[in-house]
Design an enzyme around this catalytic site. Structure first.
Site, PDB file in Angstrom:
ATOM      1  N   TYR A 142      -2.030  -3.898  -5.316  1.00 21.07           N
ATOM      2  CA  TYR A 142      -1.949  -5.341  -5.528  1.00 21.07           C
ATOM      3  C   TYR A 142      -2.752  -5.791  -6.748  1.00 21.07           C
ATOM      4  O   TYR A 142      -2.427  -6.788  -7.377  1.00 21.07           O
ATOM      5  CB  TYR A 142      -2.476  -6.086  -4.295  1.00 21.07           C
ATOM      6  CG  TYR A 142      -1.452  -6.285  -3.212  1.00 21.07           C
ATOM      7  CD1 TYR A 142      -1.040  -5.221  -2.422  1.00 21.07           C
ATOM      8  CD2 TYR A 142      -0.903  -7.535  -2.981  1.00 21.07           C
ATOM      9  CE1 TYR A 142      -0.104  -5.403  -1.426  1.00 21.07           C
ATOM     10  CE2 TYR A 142       0.027  -7.731  -1.977  1.00 21.07           C
ATOM     11  CZ  TYR A 142       0.427  -6.668  -1.199  1.00 21.07           C
ATOM     12  OH  TYR A 142       1.348  -6.856  -0.213  1.00 21.07           O
ATOM     13  N   LYS A 192      -2.042   8.150   3.295  1.00 21.37           N
ATOM     14  CA  LYS A 192      -0.988   9.079   2.848  1.00 21.37           C
ATOM     15  C   LYS A 192      -1.702  10.204   2.097  1.00 21.37           C
ATOM     16  O   LYS A 192      -1.388  10.512   0.940  1.00 21.37           O
ATOM     17  CB  LYS A 192       0.006   8.298   1.959  1.00 21.37           C
ATOM     18  CG  LYS A 192       1.245   9.054   1.573  1.00 21.37           C
ATOM     19  CD  LYS A 192       2.253   9.244   2.692  1.00 21.37           C
ATOM     20  CE  LYS A 192       3.377  10.173   2.263  1.00 21.37           C
ATOM     21  NZ  LYS A 192       4.298  10.505   3.361  1.00 21.37           N
ATOM     22  N   ASP A 224       3.735   7.070   7.257  1.00 23.06           N
ATOM     23  CA  ASP A 224       5.124   7.166   7.728  1.00 23.06           C
ATOM     24  C   ASP A 224       5.164   7.458   9.224  1.00 23.06           C
ATOM     25  O   ASP A 224       5.917   6.853   9.993  1.00 23.06           O
ATOM     26  CB  ASP A 224       5.926   8.203   6.911  1.00 23.06           C
ATOM     27  CG  ASP A 224       5.198   9.521   6.707  1.00 23.06           C
ATOM     28  OD1 ASP A 224       4.012   9.629   7.083  1.00 23.06           O
ATOM     29  OD2 ASP A 224       5.815  10.463   6.161  1.00 23.06           O
ATOM     30  N   ASP A 248       0.291  -4.357   4.714  1.00 24.26           N
ATOM     31  CA  ASP A 248       1.299  -5.419   4.559  1.00 24.26           C
ATOM     32  C   ASP A 248       2.550  -5.042   5.345  1.00 24.26           C
ATOM     33  O   ASP A 248       3.081  -5.820   6.129  1.00 24.26           O
ATOM     34  CB  ASP A 248       1.618  -5.587   3.066  1.00 24.26           C
ATOM     35  CG  ASP A 248       2.672  -6.659   2.821  1.00 24.26           C
ATOM     36  OD1 ASP A 248       2.599  -7.714   3.487  1.00 24.26           O
ATOM     37  OD2 ASP A 248       3.562  -6.444   1.989  1.00 24.26           O
ATOM     38  N   ASP A 252       3.949  -6.451   9.391  1.00 23.11           N
ATOM     39  CA  ASP A 252       5.237  -7.103   9.688  1.00 23.11           C
ATOM     40  C   ASP A 252       5.952  -6.348  10.808  1.00 23.11           C
ATOM     41  O   ASP A 252       6.551  -6.950  11.695  1.00 23.11           O
ATOM     42  CB  ASP A 252       6.151  -7.122   8.446  1.00 23.11           C
ATOM     43  CG  ASP A 252       6.067  -8.435   7.670  1.00 23.11           C
ATOM     44  OD1 ASP A 252       4.967  -9.033   7.649  1.00 23.11           O
ATOM     45  OD2 ASP A 252       7.089  -8.866   7.098  1.00 23.11           O
TER      46      ASP A 252
END
Ligand code: NAD
Ligand code: IPM
Ligand code: MN
Length: 361
Positions: A142, A192, A224, A248, A252
């Site tokens: 970001y 990751k 993942d 983020d 959701d």
């Protein structure tokens, strides 16, 4: 009488609608508990671009720096989608997070029993789900440099940089361990590290911090796999800590398994400032129709009572009032299921206010 100054940034789309609901609820709580809330509004996002030519006017930052807490609606919308990334409404949001150094974003995902049918998952999978995502909020791709669209050998290349310093990782991970300590004492760190160096560092720092919290059980998951486990065994999670972009996306996902994005609140905390906002966006598809679910924003105001003002009892009663309204079968369209009573934003707000009065005795 205690006096709390709240900076109010309504933003765009359904932002003003859901913020107005939360302010009415806060006002009622003020009356019932004898606390004085002072609300001062300022512009952010698309409406700030339209009126001031920038998504984050300096006076908005000043107001937030001088308030006890900030309540934000949502920013963005199709009207501003054509603008370059650095001029978009979303930049206002990123700017205020950075200006207030709000490095820890707490996004609770809790399944309300009366809403269990609104979840896209099977009842038996989702029942009992109650976890919180602690998302790092001021670093990662970001904000990392270099960023931009450049030319290499006459061809365009887009570049963003995933970057974390060990201090940035350490402070948010500590916050997550502290949150876990107050809950079921289980922390899942998501990265990751099988591919990314920055994630390797993340994992190393998590291991270091973990030595300070031997009472908290720690697991590591790749992002993942975590995305998969959230739909497979959501009730097994307690606290998830992760970086900005993974957080983020995962939050959701977490939001929707609880029934609707319209239900999920968040608190963005730094060491000095705090901002509260729903996880959802400005929902341009339903803006102005009076049907947005105000609960995520009202619950965000509830988190403000708890985390910024120490009004635990008031926050507990508010959460109970919302639960009761749902138990009684009232639903905005996004969480509607057969046999329930469909209500508007306005009606849902009124119901919550009346239930608050009923529970206050
Ligand atoms: P969104 O969250 O605005 O909407 C996704 C879907 O969920 C839509 O169908 C919407 O109608 C529904 N929804 C969201 N909140 C709801 C509510 N309270 N009640 C009922 N239904 C609700 O995400 P999007 O469509 O990807 O983004 C729209 C705009 O919002 C974009 O400009 C995006 O950048 C911005 N955005 C802002 C924030 C924020 O301000 N924090 C967060 C996410 C997206
Ligand atoms: C969120 C939003 C924002 C983010 C956007 C609108 C900048 O998606 O608050 O989750 O990516 O952080
Ligand atoms: Mn998001």
């Amino acid at each position: 009488m205690a006096l709390f100054k709240v900076a109010v940034l309504e933003g765009d789309g359904i932002g003003p609608e859901v913020v107005s609901s939360a302010l009415r609820v806060l006002k009622k709580i003020g009356e019932l508990s004898g606390v004085d809330f002072v609300f001062e509004k300022a512009l952010i996002g698309g409406s700030a671009i339209d009126q001031k030519g920038t998504p984050l006017p300096q006076e908005t930052v000043e107001l937030c720096l001088n308030a006890h807490a900030v309540l934000l609606g949502a920013v963005g919308g199709p009207k501003w989608d054509g603008l370059p990334t650095d001029k978009r409404p979303e930049r206002g949001l990123l700017g205020i997070r950075k200006a207030l150094d709000l490095y820890a974003n707490l996004r609770p995902a809790k399944v309300y029993e009366p809403l269990i049918k609104a979840s896209p998952l099977k009842e038996e999978v989702v029942r009992g789900t109650d976890f919180i995502v602690v998302r790092e909020l001021t670093g990662d791709v970001y904000y990392g440099e270099p960023r931009g669209i450049f030319y290499e050998n006459g061809k365009r290349v887009g570049i963003n940089t995933m970057k974390y310093t060990e201090d940035e990782i350490r402070r948010v991970v500590r916050k997550a361990f502290e949150v876990a300590r107050l809950r079921r004492k289980k922390l899942t760190s998501v990265d990751k590290s099988n591919v990314l160096e920055v994630s390797g560092l993340w994992k190393e720092v998590v291991e270091e911090v973990a030595r300070e919290y031997p009472d908290v059980e720690l697991e590591h998951l790749y992002v993942d796999n975590c995305a998969m486990q959230i739909v497979r065994r959501p009730s097994s999670f307690d606290v998830i800590v992760t970086g900005n972009i993974f957080g983020d996306i995962l939050s959701d996902e977490a939001a929707v398994i609880t029934g609707s994005l319209g239900m999920l609140p968040s608190a963005s905390l730094g060491d000095k400032y705090a901002l509260y906002e729903p996880v959802h966006g400005s929902a341009p598809d339903i803006a102005g129709k009076g049907i947005a679910n105000p609960i995520a924003t009202i619950l965000s105001a509830g988190m403000m009572l708890r985390y910024s003002f120490g009004l635990t009892k008031e926050s507990d009663i508010l959460e109970r009032a919302i639960e009761l309204v749902l138990e009684r079968g009232y639903r905005t369209p996004d969480i509607y299921s057969e046999g329930c009573k469909r209500v508007s934003t306005e009606e849902m707000t009124e119901l919550i206010i009346r239930t608050l009065e009923e529970l206050w005795q």
